[in-house]
Design a protein around this motif. Sequence first.
Motif, short mmCIF file in Angstrom:
data_model
loop_
_atom_site.label_atom_id
_atom_site.label_comp_id
_atom_site.label_asym_id
_atom_site.label_seq_id
_atom_site.Cartn_x
_atom_site.Cartn_y
_atom_site.Cartn_z
N GLU A 345 0.81 -1.21 0.00
CA GLU A 345 0.00 0.00 0.00
C GLU A 345 0.84 1.27 0.00
O GLU A 345 0.39 2.30 -0.50
CB GLU A 345 -0.92 0.01 1.22
N LYS A 346 2.07 1.19 0.54
CA LYS A 346 2.93 2.37 0.62
C LYS A 346 4.34 1.99 0.19
O LYS A 346 4.91 1.03 0.69
CB LYS A 346 2.94 2.94 2.03
N ARG A 368 -2.65 -1.69 -5.45
CA ARG A 368 -3.15 -1.38 -4.12
C ARG A 368 -2.46 -0.16 -3.50
O ARG A 368 -2.82 0.27 -2.41
CB ARG A 368 -2.99 -2.59 -3.19
N THR A 370 -1.38 3.28 -2.21
CA THR A 370 -2.04 4.55 -1.89
C THR A 370 -1.03 5.68 -1.77
O THR A 370 -1.39 6.84 -1.95
CB THR A 370 -2.82 4.43 -0.56
N SER A 392 -5.84 3.42 -7.09
CA SER A 392 -6.06 3.59 -5.66
C SER A 392 -5.13 4.62 -5.06
O SER A 392 -5.21 4.91 -3.85
CB SER A 392 -5.87 2.25 -4.93
N LEU A 393 -4.25 5.19 -5.88
CA LEU A 393 -3.23 6.10 -5.37
C LEU A 393 -3.85 7.36 -4.79
O LEU A 393 -4.69 8.01 -5.41
CB LEU A 393 -2.25 6.45 -6.49
N ASP A 394 -3.38 7.68 -3.58
CA ASP A 394 -3.86 8.87 -2.89
C ASP A 394 -2.80 9.97 -2.90
O ASP A 394 -3.13 11.15 -2.91
CB ASP A 394 -4.24 8.52 -1.45
N ASN A 416 -8.56 9.21 -7.61
CA ASN A 416 -8.57 9.24 -6.15
C ASN A 416 -7.42 10.05 -5.57
O ASN A 416 -7.27 10.13 -4.35
CB ASN A 416 -8.51 7.82 -5.59
#
Length: 678
Positions: A345-346, A368, A370, A392-394, A416
């Motif tokens: 995720e990171k 996945r 973010t 899904s990247l924030d 996103n």
Amino acid sequence: MNNNKTQGHHGSGQQQQQAVNSFDALGKPEREVVIGNQHLIPFPDRTALDVSSPLTLRYVICGIPIPTLSAPAISQDSRPGAYSVAGIGPMLPHPTNRPLAGRIPDVEESGLELVPTSQQDRDRDDGLIHADPIDDSENGKIPTAEPITTRARRLWKKKLFLFLSLETMVAQVIVLIVLVAFLLSRKSSNQTQPSKQQNGVIPIQEHPATMPSITQAPISLWERLSLPEYTIRAMENPRSPQTKAYQWLSNNINKSNNTQHLPVWRLKQRFALATFYYSTRGDHWVKNQGWLDWDTNECNWAQIHPVPKTRCGENGQLLSFKFGSANNLDGTIPPEISLLSESMEKLSLSRNFQLKGNIPTEVGLLTRLTILTFSITHLSGTLPTELGQLLSLDELMISGSEFVGTLPTELGNLSNLTALGIQWADFSGSIPSEILGLSNLQTMFFFECPLLDTASFLPQVVGNLHNLELLGLSGRKTGEFTSIPSEIGKLTNLATLILKDFQLNGPLPSELAMLTNLNYLDLQRNSITGTLPQELSKMSQLGILLMSSNQLEGRPLEQDVLPQLTQLQWLHIDHNLFSGSIATEIGLMSSLEKLELQNTNLSGTLPTELHLLENLTSLVLMNASLSGSTPDGLCGVILSPHEMKFFGGKSYAVPTTNLSACYGTSLCGCTCENCPKA
């Protein structure tokens, strides 16, 4: 004479009957072979040509016709070409010396011996029995049988040998497979359960549901990993990081007792981390203790020390991967990082100056993700368009690297995305207009990208991205000057506005006052003209105001503009054309920590109310037209040294022009004892 003939004929019949009786006495054969000219040669027992016997099978395998069987009878009429069977009974009558047509191919194997009746047969060149055509008054001319050559005989023997060899090999393989499966299943059943967590280190564990059945044959490591094609190509080089990682994994699997319990995602996770280790010279990392320790959960490899850091979920899948603080990564980012796509995720790689090469396109498989950060490295090349697949990247932050080329328009697919930052890079061209469609953006900045056209982008931003809370543009060294558009007032959520080194000109728009949530305003190193708008006094949340190095005029500290900003902590209005004096209302700015007024036309004396600024740590008044002495209230206040870019060297925050000064830990002017002689 006829009687003699009849007797002779009957005599022959009696001899035949004797032969039959002799055969009956030896075993009473009921089957006889009809060959060649239909003369009968009896077999020694009833089972000689049984379909289940090996002899019959050889006939079938080698393609030799099985002799037909007839009822147990001997013709009363003697036929020429009859043969005797040695060791069985009396010779059958043979009025002529002509041999039988054909032969029995398995005479030698069955124990029978053909005895030729003439020297002519012994003198045959090929050593085989031939049959010549004969005339029969009743049946006419009987056809001649084709001889069986030596080559044909060798051929069927060879076929028989190959068949038997193949049968033996198949049987051996089946036995070997059954034996190996049995031994491995017993080994798997005797494995011990994983130990519990000790000393904060998570051991390798596996949920029982993922354990293979005891009857299941083991699958090789290569099959379980199912590595991508680009990894297989890389492993053609025996010194590649991929090859080293696979060897490490394979060697430890051979020594481990519970490897068959590891799920595929864990094997891939370990392989990916090992590849990263070898690809960036992990043996030279500043902090590499615990890495590649097989008996330690990989989630603990990077947590033994503060940096690097990893974070895993409850089941041990890697969620966060961070390398920073100059851990001395030396090499390239391997594409096998994509094998962590099921959980990662990171991903953050920063402040590693030896990290080079391109961002692998396989990063786009980490769907996945973010947070993705690459900062202060020697990464180069262009940004891969595959970044547009990270839906899904924030947060996307890229800075301090040697990237070139244009920004990919695919960045507009990241719907996103809430934070986009590009800094200290040589991207060129214009900022893709597709970014303006990212309505969820709250933070966006493009700093120190001199080849990037940010000037034309500013009016588009203020007209579209109304949810922005931070907007930063800087580093524009070429092109036309621009002014701050009045539409800036539409960004009512802005808390930080940075437009420095941006070649701004013209006056400040009064619409800035509409940004009531603004806390940080940086407009340094531009060519802004005019005065500070009176409306700025309404920006009650403003904490930092940086207006250095512009062409602003007026008397800001005499008016009711700046003194009313009681929340200000930093006020830098140096290197401008400001004039006038410092009003006593400055004492109301109780939050002020840094006040820089050098290189302005300010004049007059310092108001005694300065001593009310209890939080003041930096006061710079150099090259200002101020006179008088330092107020007594500032005596004993220790101010930090200030680095002066424009004058070089360090100086304490005391005036040096038209004011007596001394350099030390306290301001001069409280007593004359600390002041140098004039």
